[in-house]
Enzyme design. Structure first.
Site, PDB file in Angstrom:
ATOM      1  N   HIS A 238     -33.329   2.689   8.791  1.00  0.00           N
ATOM      2  CA  HIS A 238     -34.526   1.895   8.530  1.00  0.00           C
ATOM      3  C   HIS A 238     -35.687   2.873   8.369  1.00  0.00           C
ATOM      4  O   HIS A 238     -35.514   4.026   8.051  1.00  0.00           O
ATOM      5  CB  HIS A 238     -34.786   0.921   9.688  1.00  0.00           C
ATOM      6  CG  HIS A 238     -33.664  -0.032   9.937  1.00  0.00           C
ATOM      7  ND1 HIS A 238     -33.358  -1.062   9.081  1.00  0.00           N
ATOM      8  CD2 HIS A 238     -32.773  -0.111  10.957  1.00  0.00           C
ATOM      9  CE1 HIS A 238     -32.325  -1.751   9.565  1.00  0.00           C
ATOM     10  NE2 HIS A 238     -31.952  -1.191  10.698  1.00  0.00           N
TER      11      HIS A 238
ATOM     12  N   CYS B 122     -28.038  -1.156   6.856  1.00  0.00           N
ATOM     13  CA  CYS B 122     -27.617  -1.774   8.115  1.00  0.00           C
ATOM     14  C   CYS B 122     -26.688  -2.964   7.898  1.00  0.00           C
ATOM     15  O   CYS B 122     -25.538  -2.777   7.509  1.00  0.00           O
ATOM     16  CB  CYS B 122     -28.845  -2.141   8.948  1.00  0.00           C
ATOM     17  SG  CYS B 122     -28.504  -2.317  10.714  1.00  0.00           S
TER      18      CYS B 122
END
Length: 242
Positions: free
Chosen positions: A192, A96
Site C-alpha cells: 500500500h 493486497c
C-alpha cells in the site's frame, strides 16, 4: 496542446476493494497520463456492471475478507475477459486483496476456498501472523517502497516470478524473501502507501505498456518534476536499510 491520445483506465471495485488508500494509484496514473500529454478515461467497475469495452490499464486494491467475498461472483463473470487482456499484454496492478484474487485461490481461516482468476500462479492462506509495516524492495524498476498490512501468507507456484525481493519487511509470507508476483505485464503486490505516488518509475512503466495498446504508438513521456516523490522514497530507504 493536442492530446497524444486517450488511454482507458479501469478501476476494479473501488468501493469494496480500495479501503487502504489504494485509490491513490488510480489518481496517480490518471494524473501522470495527463501530465505526459495523454487523455485519461477512467472507468469504475462495480459488481454487476458490464466490463468496459476499452481497457488499456487495470487497477485493483486491498480490502477485507468480506469485501473479497462481495466481489467474488462478479470477478468470476469477468475473469475470462481479464485473462484475455492479460494475454494481450494489458498492464494490471493488483494490490493486497485483489492480488490474492488474481491468484489461484485464497483459503480462509475456516478452510473455505475463494477461487481466483488464475492470472498469477500464487495461492494464499489466511495466517495467524499479521505482517504490518514499511517495506523496501529491489525490483526491475529500482528500489520500491510501500507499506504492508496483511494476514494472508502467499506462496508462488513453480516458475512464478516475484515482483520484487524484500530488503526490509515481510513480503509475501515473511520467510522466503519474495514480494508480490509478475506475469507478463500483470503485477500483484501487498504494498500500500499507495505504491505508485512514491514510485514513479513503476507508474510510468505501467503507462509505457498501456499507451501503445491505446494509441498504436510508443509512450512519449514528458519531463516531469518528481523531486518530492524521490525524497520520500529515498528517506524510507535510508531509514530502513541505510
Amino acid at each position: 496542446m493536442a492530446s497524444k491520445g486517450e488511454v482507458h483506465v479501469v478501476h476494479l471495485y473501488p468501493l469494496q476493494m480500495s479501503i487502504y488508500g489504494d485509490l491513490g494509484n488510480t489518481r496517480t496514473v490518471t494524473a501522470r497520463l495527463a501530465r505526459h500529454g495523454y487523455t485519461p478515461v477512467l472507468h469504475r467497475h462495480h459488481p454487476g456492471d458490464p466490463f468496459p469495452e476499452k481497457a488499456h490499464l487495470v487497477l485493483g486494491g486491498g480490502g477485507q475478507d468480506s469485501g473479497q467475498a462481495r466481489v467474488q461472483d462478479d470477478l468470476a463473470v469477468i475473469a475470462g475477459r481479464l485473462r484475455e487482456l492479460a494475454d494481450a499484454g494489458t498492464p494490471m496492478l493488483m494490490i493486497c486483496g485483489m492480488y490474492q484474487l488474481f491468484g489461484n485461490a485464497f483459503v480462509t481461516v475456516d478452510g473455505d476456498h475463494l477461487p481466483g482468476v488464475g492470472i498469477l500462479d500464487v495461492t494464499t492462506h489466511a495466517n495467524a501472523k499479521r505482517m504490518v509495516g514499511p517495506v523496501v524492495l529491489t525490483t526491475d524498476f529500482g528500489e520500491v517502497v510501500g507499506y504492508e498490512n496483511h494476514s494472508g501468507a502467499t506462496r508462488l507456484g513453480a516458475g512464478q516470478a516475484a515482483f520484487g525481493r524484500v530488503r526490509s519487511g515481510c513480503g509475501n509470507n515473511g520467510d522466503d524473501g519474495s514480494e508480490g508476483a509478475r506475469t507478463g505485464n500483470v503485477f500483484g503486490s501487498y504494498l500500500h502507501g499507495p505504491i505508485l505516488p512514491a514510485n514513479h518509475a513503476l507508474a510510468d512503466a505501467l503507462l509505457s505498456y498501456a499507451v501503445p495498446l491505446a494509441t498504436g504508438r510508443p509512450f512519449e513521456p514528458a519531463a516531469l518534476d518528481d523531486a518530492i516523490a524521490d525524497q520520500a522514497r529515498t528517506r524510507q530507504i535510508r531509514r530502513l536499510v541505510g
